[in-house]
Design an enzyme around this catalytic site. Structure first.
Site, PDB file in Angstrom:
ATOM      1  N   MET A  96       0.831  -1.182   0.000  1.00 50.32           N
ATOM      2  CA  MET A  96       0.000   0.000   0.000  1.00 50.32           C
ATOM      3  C   MET A  96       0.878   1.249   0.000  1.00 50.32           C
ATOM      4  O   MET A  96       2.094   1.166  -0.145  1.00 50.32           O
ATOM      5  CB  MET A  96      -0.929  -0.019   1.214  1.00 50.32           C
ATOM      6  CG  MET A  96      -1.807  -1.250   1.286  1.00 50.32           C
ATOM      7  SD  MET A  96      -2.747  -1.575  -0.201  1.00 50.32           S
ATOM      8  CE  MET A  96      -2.498  -3.336  -0.367  1.00 50.32           C
ATOM      9  N   CYS A  97       0.294   2.357   0.263  1.00 45.25           N
ATOM     10  CA  CYS A  97       0.996   3.635   0.267  1.00 45.25           C
ATOM     11  C   CYS A  97       0.590   4.420   1.507  1.00 45.25           C
ATOM     12  O   CYS A  97      -0.174   3.942   2.342  1.00 45.25           O
ATOM     13  CB  CYS A  97       0.658   4.438  -0.993  1.00 45.25           C
ATOM     14  SG  CYS A  97       0.833   3.509  -2.530  1.00 45.25           S
ATOM     15  N   ARG A  98       1.119   5.612   1.640  1.00 45.04           N
ATOM     16  CA  ARG A  98       0.714   6.553   2.685  1.00 45.04           C
ATOM     17  C   ARG A  98       0.488   7.892   2.015  1.00 45.04           C
ATOM     18  O   ARG A  98       1.254   8.274   1.113  1.00 45.04           O
ATOM     19  CB  ARG A  98       1.791   6.728   3.754  1.00 45.04           C
ATOM     20  CG  ARG A  98       2.286   5.453   4.435  1.00 45.04           C
ATOM     21  CD  ARG A  98       1.331   4.942   5.506  1.00 45.04           C
ATOM     22  NE  ARG A  98       0.257   4.142   4.925  1.00 45.04           N
ATOM     23  CZ  ARG A  98      -0.731   3.593   5.613  1.00 45.04           C
ATOM     24  NH1 ARG A  98      -0.807   3.776   6.917  1.00 45.04           N
ATOM     25  NH2 ARG A  98      -1.653   2.874   5.015  1.00 45.04           N
TER      26      ARG A  98
END
Length: 251
Positions: free
Chosen positions: A1-3
């Site tokens: 995932m990412c932030r």
């Protein structure tokens, strides 16, 4: 995932939440607290998009390298002030390219967009939805990634004049129907409205007298941070902040 992080409010330097806060985006890039099974390091690129002034189109700085390796963004983020910005660090999905063009935020006209998550069954699961786009649109995507296709689908809705929250909710519903179990946390802003979604991934909101922050994880220990419930959206404008269910029927 990412932030990712989005801000709307009184002009301020993005450097505070990107680099100086105790749990800044920089810290989240290598020590995230709530990835929910989506990896542990966000080292596949980063980006910052901001509005240099009222009525101005957004500017953008992106790289395909880890945020902690870039020497140009910290002084840039400290030197500019912006009343709205979106920043993100990327943890690329296996088999998707690691290029600058794949890093959020994406942009078109006044809009900045970021996607934190993954589309299950990519690319086949999005094939039918992608057929609604002009062939030239698909041939000129910035990158062959799920996020880039999601942005193309969303900006097609926005181009018709559709209300931003309605467009985001409709896209979320369509992708969930086509690819159940997808993680669809979005940030979208035109410099006047900021929208964020929590769809099977973490998002928190902080309201202060100066403005509103939306972040994958709280950037500090301020007790005013509150989690956005799953399957909900946040809409922030100068008039205030609304928390709304994404599954609600909208005109």
């Amino acid at each position: 995932m990412c932030r990712h992080i989005g801000y709307l409010g009184e002009p301020l330097p993005p450097a505070g939440v990107l680099f100086h806060a105790p749990h800044s985006l920089l810290v989240q890039s290598y020590a995230p607290a709530d990835m929910r099974g989506g990896g542990s390091v966000n080292a596949d690129g980063f980006g910052l998009g901001w509005y240099p002034g009222p009525g101005s189109p957004p500017l953008r700085h992106r790289r395909s390298t880890p945020l902690w390796t870039d020497e140009t963004l910290p002084p840039l983020a400290a030197a500019v002030t912006a009343g709205a910005f979106v920043a993100a660090v990327r943890n690329g999905t296996t088999a998707m390219p690691v290029t600058e063009a794949a890093a959020a935020p994406f942009t078109a006209g006044r809009w900045l967009f970021s996607h934190n998550g993954v589309v299950r069954g990519w690319p086949g699961s999005l094939a039918e939805l992608a057929k609604t786009l002009p062939v030239t649109e698909l041939l000129t995507l910035e990158a062959p990634t799920d996020s880039a296709v999601l942005w193309a689908l969303l900006r097609a809705r926005l181009a018709t004049g559709e209300d931003p929250l309605t467009a985001v909710a409709a896209l979320t519903a369509a992708v969930e129907a086509a690819a159940p179990g997808s993680r669809l946390n979005f940030l979208l802003t035109d410099g006047e409205t900021l929208i964020g979604t929590a769809w099977t991934h973490a998002l928190s909101v902080l309201e202060t007298p100066a403005g509103v922050l939306l972040s994958s994880e709280p950037c500090d220990g301020d007790p005013r941070w509150r989690p956005v419930p799953d399957h909900h959206a946040v809409r922030a404008t100068a008039a205030g902040v609304d928390l709304l269910p994404l599954t609600e029927e909208r005109p």
